[in-house]
Design a protein around this motif. Structure first.
Motif, PDB file in Angstrom:
ATOM      1  N   ASP A  47       3.906  69.713  15.521  1.00  0.00           N
ATOM      2  CA  ASP A  47       3.249  70.955  15.192  1.00  0.00           C
ATOM      3  C   ASP A  47       1.744  70.594  14.969  1.00  0.00           C
ATOM      4  O   ASP A  47       0.871  71.387  14.841  1.00  0.00           O
ATOM      5  N   LEU A  48       1.574  69.269  14.358  1.00  0.00           N
ATOM      6  CA  LEU A  48      -0.035  68.637  14.153  1.00  0.00           C
ATOM      7  C   LEU A  48      -0.682  68.576  15.462  1.00  0.00           C
ATOM      8  O   LEU A  48      -1.801  68.264  15.634  1.00  0.00           O
ATOM      9  N   VAL A  49       0.043  68.436  16.463  1.00  0.00           N
ATOM     10  CA  VAL A  49      -0.704  68.183  17.935  1.00  0.00           C
ATOM     11  C   VAL A  49      -1.453  69.430  18.212  1.00  0.00           C
ATOM     12  O   VAL A  49      -0.546  70.672  18.650  1.00  0.00           O
ATOM     13  N   PRO A  50      -2.660  69.504  18.487  1.00  0.00           N
ATOM     14  CA  PRO A  50      -3.399  70.871  18.899  1.00  0.00           C
ATOM     15  C   PRO A  50      -2.961  71.475  20.160  1.00  0.00           C
ATOM     16  O   PRO A  50      -2.510  70.784  21.145  1.00  0.00           O
ATOM     17  N   THR A  51      -2.667  72.594  20.274  1.00  0.00           N
ATOM     18  CA  THR A  51      -2.189  73.471  21.259  1.00  0.00           C
ATOM     19  C   THR A  51      -3.028  74.524  22.053  1.00  0.00           C
ATOM     20  O   THR A  51      -2.700  75.237  22.407  1.00  0.00           O
ATOM     21  N   ARG A  52      -4.358  74.128  21.992  1.00  0.00           N
ATOM     22  CA  ARG A  52      -5.228  75.055  22.621  1.00  0.00           C
ATOM     23  C   ARG A  52      -5.118  74.916  23.999  1.00  0.00           C
ATOM     24  O   ARG A  52      -6.034  75.446  24.725  1.00  0.00           O
ATOM     25  N   GLU A  53      -4.695  73.917  24.265  1.00  0.00           N
ATOM     26  CA  GLU A  53      -4.534  73.396  25.999  1.00  0.00           C
ATOM     27  C   GLU A  53      -3.230  72.744  26.391  1.00  0.00           C
ATOM     28  O   GLU A  53      -2.559  72.415  25.282  1.00  0.00           O
ATOM     29  N   PRO A  54      -2.887  72.850  27.418  1.00  0.00           N
ATOM     30  CA  PRO A  54      -1.617  72.151  27.760  1.00  0.00           C
ATOM     31  C   PRO A  54      -1.683  70.739  27.301  1.00  0.00           C
ATOM     32  O   PRO A  54      -2.491  70.193  26.985  1.00  0.00           O
ATOM     33  N   VAL A  55      -0.351  70.266  26.896  1.00  0.00           N
ATOM     34  CA  VAL A  55       0.058  69.244  26.446  1.00  0.00           C
ATOM     35  C   VAL A  55       0.915  68.262  27.455  1.00  0.00           C
ATOM     36  O   VAL A  55       1.973  69.014  27.493  1.00  0.00           O
ATOM     37  N   PHE A  56       0.900  67.041  27.568  1.00  0.00           N
ATOM     38  CA  PHE A  56       1.718  66.361  28.364  1.00  0.00           C
ATOM     39  C   PHE A  56       2.297  65.208  27.635  1.00  0.00           C
ATOM     40  O   PHE A  56       1.551  64.679  26.645  1.00  0.00           O
ATOM     41  N   LEU A  57       3.551  64.646  28.044  1.00  0.00           N
ATOM     42  CA  LEU A  57       4.078  63.461  27.559  1.00  0.00           C
ATOM     43  C   LEU A  57       4.819  62.608  28.365  1.00  0.00           C
ATOM     44  O   LEU A  57       5.446  63.292  29.403  1.00  0.00           O
ATOM     45  N   TRP A  58       5.077  61.649  28.232  1.00  0.00           N
ATOM     46  CA  TRP A  58       6.300  61.014  28.966  1.00  0.00           C
ATOM     47  C   TRP A  58       7.398  60.440  28.069  1.00  0.00           C
ATOM     48  O   TRP A  58       7.308  60.005  26.980  1.00  0.00           O
ATOM     49  N   VAL A  59       8.597  60.895  28.547  1.00  0.00           N
ATOM     50  CA  VAL A  59       9.806  60.737  27.786  1.00  0.00           C
ATOM     51  C   VAL A  59      10.643  59.779  28.293  1.00  0.00           C
ATOM     52  O   VAL A  59      10.768  59.785  29.764  1.00  0.00           O
ATOM     53  N   TYR A  60      11.353  59.029  27.909  1.00  0.00           N
ATOM     54  CA  TYR A  60      12.274  58.255  28.377  1.00  0.00           C
ATOM     55  C   TYR A  60      13.580  58.938  29.211  1.00  0.00           C
ATOM     56  O   TYR A  60      14.101  59.986  28.583  1.00  0.00           O
ATOM     57  N   ARG A  61      13.590  58.510  30.560  1.00  0.00           N
ATOM     58  CA  ARG A  61      14.394  59.259  31.453  1.00  0.00           C
ATOM     59  C   ARG A  61      15.730  59.440  30.870  1.00  0.00           C
ATOM     60  O   ARG A  61      16.450  60.328  30.959  1.00  0.00           O
ATOM     61  N   ASP A  62      16.590  58.081  30.330  1.00  0.00           N
ATOM     62  CA  ASP A  62      17.806  58.108  30.145  1.00  0.00           C
ATOM     63  C   ASP A  62      17.888  58.459  28.634  1.00  0.00           C
ATOM     64  O   ASP A  62      19.092  58.187  28.042  1.00  0.00           O
ATOM     65  N   SER A  63      16.753  59.237  27.824  1.00  0.00           N
ATOM     66  CA  SER A  63      17.182  59.770  26.606  1.00  0.00           C
ATOM     67  C   SER A  63      17.380  61.125  26.630  1.00  0.00           C
ATOM     68  O   SER A  63      16.494  61.860  26.250  1.00  0.00           O
ATOM     69  N   ALA A  64      18.752  61.580  26.643  1.00  0.00           N
ATOM     70  CA  ALA A  64      18.909  63.153  26.617  1.00  0.00           C
ATOM     71  C   ALA A  64      18.695  63.622  25.562  1.00  0.00           C
ATOM     72  O   ALA A  64      18.001  64.951  25.514  1.00  0.00           O
ATOM     73  N   PRO A  65      18.906  63.273  24.210  1.00  0.00           N
ATOM     74  CA  PRO A  65      18.218  63.921  23.013  1.00  0.00           C
ATOM     75  C   PRO A  65      17.043  64.131  22.768  1.00  0.00           C
ATOM     76  O   PRO A  65      16.562  64.966  22.552  1.00  0.00           O
ATOM     77  N   ALA A  66      16.185  63.110  23.282  1.00  0.00           N
ATOM     78  CA  ALA A  66      14.662  63.034  23.238  1.00  0.00           C
ATOM     79  C   ALA A  66      14.232  64.473  24.477  1.00  0.00           C
ATOM     80  O   ALA A  66      13.443  65.086  24.031  1.00  0.00           O
ATOM     81  N   ARG A  67      14.660  64.301  25.665  1.00  0.00           N
ATOM     82  CA  ARG A  67      14.467  65.302  26.605  1.00  0.00           C
ATOM     83  C   ARG A  67      14.762  66.717  26.087  1.00  0.00           C
ATOM     84  O   ARG A  67      14.110  67.760  26.160  1.00  0.00           O
ATOM     85  N   GLU A  68      15.953  66.891  25.526  1.00  0.00           N
ATOM     86  CA  GLU A  68      16.549  68.037  24.993  1.00  0.00           C
ATOM     87  C   GLU A  68      15.460  68.752  23.892  1.00  0.00           C
ATOM     88  O   GLU A  68      15.251  69.877  23.879  1.00  0.00           O
ATOM     89  N   PHE A  69      15.102  67.691  23.048  1.00  0.00           N
ATOM     90  CA  PHE A  69      14.273  68.257  21.837  1.00  0.00           C
ATOM     91  C   PHE A  69      12.902  68.548  22.491  1.00  0.00           C
ATOM     92  O   PHE A  69      12.368  69.704  22.061  1.00  0.00           O
ATOM     93  N   TYR A  70      12.290  68.079  23.324  1.00  0.00           N
ATOM     94  CA  TYR A  70      10.950  68.347  23.999  1.00  0.00           C
ATOM     95  C   TYR A  70      11.335  69.638  24.557  1.00  0.00           C
ATOM     96  O   TYR A  70      10.395  70.646  24.712  1.00  0.00           O
ATOM     97  N   GLU A  71      12.165  69.858  25.659  1.00  0.00           N
ATOM     98  CA  GLU A  71      12.659  70.896  26.177  1.00  0.00           C
ATOM     99  C   GLU A  71      12.735  72.361  25.266  1.00  0.00           C
ATOM    100  O   GLU A  71      12.214  73.500  25.725  1.00  0.00           O
ATOM    101  N   ARG A  72      13.394  72.223  24.262  1.00  0.00           N
ATOM    102  CA  ARG A  72      13.455  73.081  22.931  1.00  0.00           C
ATOM    103  C   ARG A  72      12.115  73.564  22.606  1.00  0.00           C
ATOM    104  O   ARG A  72      11.914  74.672  22.119  1.00  0.00           O
ATOM    105  N   ALA A  73      11.204  72.647  22.332  1.00  0.00           N
ATOM    106  CA  ALA A  73       9.808  72.657  22.057  1.00  0.00           C
ATOM    107  C   ALA A  73       8.981  73.246  22.946  1.00  0.00           C
ATOM    108  O   ALA A  73       7.585  73.420  22.895  1.00  0.00           O
TER     109      ALA A  73
END
Length: 158
Positions: free
Chosen positions: A107-133
């Motif tokens: 929530d600290l990351v400004p959201t006035r514009e699109p935000v992108f990130l790179w996530v480890y392909r094989d980390s399902a928990p991290a990908r799921e967290f970002y999908e929920r967000a």
């Protein structure tokens, strides 16, 4: 007591240690162990110092009773034809998984514009967290420079 604050050079060792612990615990089997145990993380320490001192990124830590238990960093980024706000790091100690700290840091990351990130392909928990967000995979893949691990580009169009 937990507080979120701007990272300082005094946090460098704690941030490097947290990153290594996260790579060993949360990303076991994803990030090669030798990357987490790279002789004390001297190159990681230099990179984090550059980010904090030179303000190449916005870096915030979650501090609980003097111990860094989370870190988030973001800044302007570019990849392919995408430019804009990039979430660079979001690390949370395993002792704080599931208590909402990752959401607070995100929530600290400004959201006035699109935000992108790179996530480890094989980390399902991290990908799921970002999908929920609200992040979605673009289908674009790459390799993380620090770890040599395959990553997937995700975007949140706010």
């Amino acid at each position: 007591m937990l507080r979120l604050r701007v990272a300082t050079v005094d946090d460098l060792d704690a941030i490097v240690e947290l990153q290594a612990r996260c790579w060993l615990e949360s990303y076991a089997g994803v990030v090669p162990q030798e990357k987490a145990l790279d002789g004390g993380g001297h190159s990681r320490r230099r990179r984090w110092a550059d980010r904090i001192v030179m303000r190449r990124r916005h870096v915030r830590v979650a501090d609980e009773d003097g111990q860094v238990v989370g870190v988030v960093s973001w800044g302007e980024g570019a990849t392919g034809d995408r430019r804009g706000m990039e979430l660079k790091d979001l690390l949370v100690s395993s002792s704080h998984h599931g208590n909402g700290l990752a959401d607070e840091l995100l929530d600290l990351v400004p959201t006035r514009e699109p935000v992108f990130l790179w996530v480890y392909r094989d980390s399902a928990p991290a990908r799921e967290f970002y999908e929920r967000a609200g992040f979605v995979s673009t289908g674009t893949t790459g390799v993380d420079v620090d770890t040599g691990v395959d990553v997937v580009l995700m975007v949140r169009e706010d």
